[in-house]
Design a protein around this motif. Structure first.
Motif, PDB file in Angstrom:
ATOM      1  N   GLU A  18      12.359  14.791   2.316  1.00 21.15           N
ATOM      2  CA  GLU A  18      11.897  15.931   3.114  1.00 21.15           C
ATOM      3  C   GLU A  18      12.437  15.848   4.536  1.00 21.15           C
ATOM      4  OE1 GLU A  18       7.652  17.899   4.642  1.00 21.15           O
ATOM      5  OE2 GLU A  18       7.662  16.233   3.224  1.00 21.15           O
ATOM      6  N   ALA A  19      12.388  14.647   5.109  1.00 16.67           N
ATOM      7  CA  ALA A  19      12.890  14.466   6.473  1.00 16.67           C
ATOM      8  C   ALA A  19      14.395  14.724   6.547  1.00 16.67           C
ATOM      9  CB  ALA A  19      12.572  13.054   6.958  1.00 16.67           C
ATOM     10  N   LYS A  20      15.134  14.226   5.565  1.00 19.37           N
ATOM     11  CA  LYS A  20      16.585  14.409   5.558  1.00 19.37           C
ATOM     12  C   LYS A  20      16.957  15.894   5.484  1.00 19.37           C
ATOM     13  CE  LYS A  20      18.776  11.612   2.681  1.00 19.37           C
ATOM     14  NZ  LYS A  20      18.981  10.752   1.484  1.00 19.37           N
ATOM     15  N   LYS A  21      16.222  16.649   4.670  1.00 18.16           N
ATOM     16  CA  LYS A  21      16.510  18.075   4.543  1.00 18.16           C
ATOM     17  C   LYS A  21      16.308  18.806   5.864  1.00 18.16           C
ATOM     18  CE  LYS A  21      15.300  18.423  -0.374  1.00 18.16           C
ATOM     19  NZ  LYS A  21      14.301  18.923  -1.344  1.00 18.16           N
ATOM     20  N   LYS A  22      15.355  18.344   6.652  1.00 14.17           N
ATOM     21  CA  LYS A  22      15.048  18.993   7.929  1.00 14.17           C
ATOM     22  C   LYS A  22      15.822  18.387   9.092  1.00 14.17           C
ATOM     23  CE  LYS A  22      10.328  20.232   6.535  1.00 14.17           C
ATOM     24  NZ  LYS A  22       8.886  20.036   6.815  1.00 14.17           N
ATOM     25  N   GLY A  23      16.599  17.338   8.813  1.00 13.60           N
ATOM     26  CA  GLY A  23      17.325  16.658   9.871  1.00 13.60           C
ATOM     27  C   GLY A  23      16.425  15.829  10.767  1.00 13.60           C
ATOM     28  N   HIS A  24      15.283  15.405  10.219  1.00 10.58           N
ATOM     29  CA  HIS A  24      14.320  14.622  10.985  1.00 10.58           C
ATOM     30  C   HIS A  24      14.511  13.130  10.746  1.00 10.58           C
ATOM     31  CE1 HIS A  24      11.292  18.244  11.120  1.00 10.58           C
ATOM     32  NE2 HIS A  24      12.397  18.457  11.811  1.00 10.58           N
ATOM     33  N   PRO A  25      13.986  12.277  11.624  1.00 13.52           N
ATOM     34  CA  PRO A  25      14.079  10.826  11.424  1.00 13.52           C
ATOM     35  C   PRO A  25      13.331  10.373  10.167  1.00 13.52           C
ATOM     36  CG  PRO A  25      13.487  11.346  13.697  1.00 13.52           C
ATOM     37  CD  PRO A  25      13.357  12.618  12.919  1.00 13.52           C
ATOM     38  N   TRP A  26      13.685   9.183   9.693  1.00  9.72           N
ATOM     39  CA  TRP A  26      13.081   8.620   8.475  1.00  9.72           C
ATOM     40  C   TRP A  26      11.883   7.729   8.781  1.00  9.72           C
ATOM     41  CZ3 TRP A  26      18.068   6.003   6.115  1.00  9.72           C
ATOM     42  CH2 TRP A  26      19.030   6.976   5.864  1.00  9.72           C
ATOM     43  N   THR A  27      11.392   7.733   9.991  1.00  6.29           N
ATOM     44  CA  THR A  27      10.454   6.701  10.440  1.00  6.29           C
ATOM     45  C   THR A  27       9.242   6.550   9.539  1.00  6.29           C
ATOM     46  OG1 THR A  27      11.166   7.159  12.696  1.00  6.29           O
ATOM     47  CG2 THR A  27       9.178   5.832  12.422  1.00  6.29           C
ATOM     48  N   LEU A  28       8.581   7.644   9.203  1.00  2.09           N
ATOM     49  CA  LEU A  28       7.389   7.545   8.355  1.00  2.09           C
ATOM     50  C   LEU A  28       7.729   7.009   6.968  1.00  2.09           C
ATOM     51  CD1 LEU A  28       5.335  10.790   9.166  1.00  2.09           C
ATOM     52  CD2 LEU A  28       4.968   8.462   9.999  1.00  2.09           C
ATOM     53  N   ALA A  29       8.887   7.382   6.456  1.00  3.68           N
ATOM     54  CA  ALA A  29       9.281   6.978   5.109  1.00  3.68           C
ATOM     55  C   ALA A  29       9.645   5.505   5.011  1.00  3.68           C
ATOM     56  CB  ALA A  29      10.464   7.824   4.640  1.00  3.68           C
ATOM     57  N   LYS A  60       0.836  -1.196   0.000  1.00  2.26           N
ATOM     58  CA  LYS A  60       0.000   0.000   0.000  1.00  2.26           C
ATOM     59  C   LYS A  60       0.876   1.254   0.000  1.00  2.26           C
ATOM     60  CE  LYS A  60      -3.736  -2.311   2.516  1.00  2.26           C
ATOM     61  NZ  LYS A  60      -4.592  -2.305   3.736  1.00  2.26           N
ATOM     62  N   ILE A  61       0.487   2.212  -0.799  1.00  2.00           N
ATOM     63  CA  ILE A  61       1.193   3.498  -0.827  1.00  2.00           C
ATOM     64  C   ILE A  61       0.755   4.299   0.398  1.00  2.00           C
ATOM     65  CG2 ILE A  61       1.578   5.634  -2.109  1.00  2.00           C
ATOM     66  CD1 ILE A  61       0.906   4.042  -4.672  1.00  2.00           C
ATOM     67  N   PRO A  62       1.695   4.746   1.223  1.00  2.00           N
ATOM     68  CA  PRO A  62       1.301   5.447   2.447  1.00  2.00           C
ATOM     69  C   PRO A  62       0.731   6.838   2.166  1.00  2.00           C
ATOM     70  CG  PRO A  62       3.673   5.532   2.187  1.00  2.00           C
ATOM     71  CD  PRO A  62       3.166   4.618   1.102  1.00  2.00           C
ATOM     72  N   PRO A  63      -0.009   7.397   3.114  1.00  2.00           N
ATOM     73  CA  PRO A  63      -0.576   8.738   2.934  1.00  2.00           C
ATOM     74  C   PRO A  63       0.504   9.770   2.619  1.00  2.00           C
ATOM     75  CG  PRO A  63      -1.516   7.682   4.866  1.00  2.00           C
ATOM     76  CD  PRO A  63      -0.399   6.794   4.402  1.00  2.00           C
ATOM     77  N   MET A  72      10.563  -1.094   1.227  1.00  5.34           N
ATOM     78  CA  MET A  72       9.825  -0.076   0.489  1.00  5.34           C
ATOM     79  C   MET A  72      10.017   1.269   1.176  1.00  5.34           C
ATOM     80  SD  MET A  72       8.670  -1.878  -1.995  1.00  5.34           S
ATOM     81  CE  MET A  72       7.706  -0.580  -2.807  1.00  5.34           C
ATOM     82  N   THR A  73      10.262   2.289   0.367  1.00  2.00           N
ATOM     83  CA  THR A  73      10.641   3.590   0.905  1.00  2.00           C
ATOM     84  C   THR A  73       9.813   4.701   0.270  1.00  2.00           C
ATOM     85  OG1 THR A  73      12.919   2.811   1.220  1.00  2.00           O
ATOM     86  CG2 THR A  73      12.571   5.193   1.230  1.00  2.00           C
ATOM     87  N   ALA A  74       9.182   5.498   1.107  1.00  5.57           N
ATOM     88  CA  ALA A  74       8.494   6.702   0.625  1.00  5.57           C
ATOM     89  C   ALA A  74       9.577   7.756   0.396  1.00  5.57           C
ATOM     90  CB  ALA A  74       7.461   7.164   1.633  1.00  5.57           C
ATOM     91  N   ARG A  75      10.143   7.769  -0.818  1.00  6.34           N
ATOM     92  CA  ARG A  75      11.353   8.545  -1.069  1.00  6.34           C
ATOM     93  C   ARG A  75      11.131  10.039  -0.874  1.00  6.34           C
ATOM     94  NH1 ARG A  75      15.467   5.900  -0.608  1.00  6.34           N
ATOM     95  NH2 ARG A  75      15.211   4.566  -2.419  1.00  6.34           N
ATOM     96  N   ASP A  76       9.979  10.544  -1.269  1.00 10.30           N
ATOM     97  CA  ASP A  76       9.736  11.980  -1.095  1.00 10.30           C
ATOM     98  C   ASP A  76       9.632  12.342   0.382  1.00 10.30           C
ATOM     99  OD1 ASP A  76       7.388  10.475  -1.037  1.00 10.30           O
ATOM    100  OD2 ASP A  76       6.150  12.040  -1.936  1.00 10.30           O
ATOM    101  N   LEU A  77       9.019  11.471   1.168  1.00  9.75           N
ATOM    102  CA  LEU A  77       8.936  11.735   2.604  1.00  9.75           C
ATOM    103  C   LEU A  77      10.316  11.627   3.249  1.00  9.75           C
ATOM    104  CD1 LEU A  77       5.674   9.822   3.624  1.00  9.75           C
ATOM    105  CD2 LEU A  77       5.939  12.134   2.703  1.00  9.75           C
ATOM    106  N   GLN A  78      11.126  10.691   2.765  1.00  5.04           N
ATOM    107  CA  GLN A  78      12.487  10.549   3.287  1.00  5.04           C
ATOM    108  C   GLN A  78      13.328  11.778   2.942  1.00  5.04           C
ATOM    109  OE1 GLN A  78      15.186   7.764   1.420  1.00  5.04           O
ATOM    110  NE2 GLN A  78      16.034   7.153   3.393  1.00  5.04           N
TER     111      GLN A  78
END
Length: 216
Positions: A107-118, A56-59, A99-105
């Motif tokens: 975005e998180a990397k740019k902000k220095g946030h964890p990759w958990t959702l991605a 499933k593609i995540p939100p 499977m990786t939500a690359r756009d969410l990853q």
């Protein structure tokens, strides 16, 4: 003999420890530096999905990527494991997708946030059945392949891993106790890319194990 916990790792295992950027060409294709020590992240066991069910593609995700990986199923609990004894803690192997939500990853990397959702969303870890050590005697030199709608996208070999399986088990166990039924995902070769709704993914470890998943 393979233990019941190893055979039922999807239900009984407590964690998935994943290794990022463990192939030089994959690091390069995403514009990342080659790591000098393993990059680790966790996926929850609720991310497992088995053949017969769909990915499933995540939100909010507009770019879902495939990553084929060799998984290690831990067969004996341990911490501070030496490389020399790492093999004693392997219960078997398994084919997996990270499977990786690359756009969410991104975005998180740019902000220095964890990759958990991605990385940890439901169905982000399609997983096969346990492969015994006898059926995969040389996990450090085995083909990993993936096709999308019949077209080959990834075709690599575990011999190109930056960090070997014994090293990964030893390194991870210095920080996390590895428990029976846990899974280590050892990284993906180059060729990762997007999949869309309706796409069919076929992946395998040489001719030893394969599976098929549809994206819904």
């Amino acid at each position: 003999m393979t233990s019941n916990t190893v055979l039922k790792f999807r239900e009984l295992g407590k964690k998935i420890v994943a290794v990022g950027r463990n192939y030089k060409e994959h690091a390069a294709e995403l514009g990342n530096a080659v790591p000098t020590k393993p990059i680790l992240f966790l996926k929850p066991t609720t991310s497992y999905v088995t053949q017969g069910h769909n990915i499933k593609i995540p939100p909010s995700c507009k770019s879902l990527h495939h990553e084929v990986e060799l998984g290690i199923v831990i067969g004996k609990t341990g911490s501070q494991i030496t490389e020399e004894r790492a093999g004693d803690h392997i219960g078997g192997y398994v084919l997996a997708l990270d499977m990786t939500a690359r756009d969410l990853q991104d975005e998180a990397k740019k902000k220095g946030h964890p990759w958990t959702l991605a990385k940890g969303f439901d169905t982000s870890c399609p997983i096969g059945d346990v492969i015994s050590k006898e059926n995969l005697p040389n996990p450090g030199n085995v083909q990993l392949w993936l096709k999308v709608n019949g077209e080959t996208k990834q075709d690599g070999n575990t011999k190109d891993m930056i960090f070997s399986i014994p090293f990964l088990i030893s390194y991870i166990s210095k920080y996390f106790t590895l428990e029976e039924g846990d899974v280590i995902l050892t990284g993906t070769p180059s060729g990762v890319g997007p999949v869309d709704k309706g796409d069919v993914i076929d992946a395998g470890i040489g001719e030893i194990s394969s599976f098929r998943f549809k994206v819904e």
